[in-house]
Design an enzyme around this catalytic site. Structure first.
Site: not given
Length: 330
Positions: A13, A57, A86-87
């Site tokens: 992101t 990710s 961030t996933d």
């Protein structure tokens, strides 16, 4: 003395922009992102960007992280930053923590809001991550996640919200430190490290199958058997303190005769217990059937730990001992 910090950019992101004014994709380079960080030039650090990938990710692999580690090990930088989506950030950070047997800081960060959004958090997180990676106080602490001005130990952190910029939490311990007024503050001295060291020094690829199965109300044993078929080990995210339905117990025991079976809790806080509940399918019964309780490890971290050890050719007894040790409970 000016610290040297190498930053590895994998996409996510934080690097996304829009071609149609609506959906976003990872297109921005590390140099693009660093050029947009206000105050970076005021940090006493020489920062270098290396573009490893431009992926969301969920599409990252062990190969990406192993390439980052190989580069870092051969670098003379004083600290390192991994920048990605961030996933899977908590998993990447924990993998680094297991494999980074080095005193130099390794920081993971990203963003929840892409650069096209009001209040985008990427620049702030990059600046804070560089400060931590350049700080002598961050040495001997393994890998960490730096997000929203908080520092979280990789072995404790989890993503807790799909959209909040304060998504990263350490449910059992709280943050390890904070960055305030440009200064890095840790709340306690460095403690025990998670790095596996020489035990996994031969790992150049991770080609094993360790599925995670979350127990669900009324779930059939057919699901359990299907997931375990062809696996090298199995991680269960069980009810409460580490339980499965009573009608699963026999099948779980049969699977544990063939491979390591690790029990964690689906609650994301508190340990899998070892001696409180004795009903069929509870922890006392499951341990008698060969299941190993994962302590404070959540399912995702238990999976990574077991996968790396299997890839290194570790014997089952050593894998189970490592799970108990890293689980940190009993």
């Amino acid at each position: 003395m000016t610290a040297r910090v190498t930053m590895y950019f994998l996409g996510g992101t934080i690097s996304m922009s829009s071609a149609d004014g609506h959906s976003v994709r990872p297109t921005l380079s590390g140099d693009d992102l660093l050029a947009a960080v206000p105050g970076l030039e005021e940090v006493d650090a020489e920062v270098t960007a290396e573009q490893v990938a431009r992926e969301q990710s969920g599409s990252l692999t062990y190969a990406h992280l192993l390439a980052v580690l190989e580069s870092a090990r051969s670098s003379d930088s004083d600290g390192f930053v991994l920048v990605q989506g961030t996933d899977t950030l908590e998993e990447s950070a924990y993998l680094l923590d297991l494999l980074w047997d080095d005193p130099r800081p390794f920081v993971a960060t990203g963003a929840m809001r892409n650069p096209t959004m009001a209040g985008a958090d990427g620049a702030a997180n990059l600046l804070t991550a560089v400060r931590v990676a350049a700080s002598p106080t961050a040495r001997e602490r393994g890998a960490c996640v730096v997000f929203a001005d908080e520092i979280h130990a990789a072995r404790h952190v989890t993503k807790s919200d799909t959209a909040s910029i304060s998504t990263f939490r350490s449910p059992n311990t709280g943050p390890a430190g904070r960055v305030l007024e440009g200064h890095v503050h840790f709340f306690s001295p460095p403690g025990a490290r998670s790095a596996l060291g020489a035990d996994v020094s031969n790992v150049t690829t991770v080609d094993v199958e360790v599925p995670v199965l979350v127990t669900g109300f009324g779930q059939s044993v057919r699901t359990l058997e299907a997931v375990a078929d062809g696996a090298d080990a199995l991680v269960l995210a069980g009810f409460g303190a580490g339980h499965v339905p009573g009608w699963w117990a026999e099948a779980v025991g049969a699977i544990a005769e063939r491979m390591p079976v690790i029990m964690t809790s689906r609650t994301h806080s508190g340990p899998a217990l070892v001696e409180t509940y004795g009903a069929v399918g509870a922890e006392v019964d499951l341990q008698q059937r060969g299941v190993v309780m994962g302590g404070y490890l959540d399912a995702l971290k238990a999976r990574l730990l077991v996968s790396v050890l299997l890839a290194a050719g570790t014997h089952r007894e050593q894998i189970e001992a490592a799970v108990r040790r890293h689980g940190g409970y009993r």
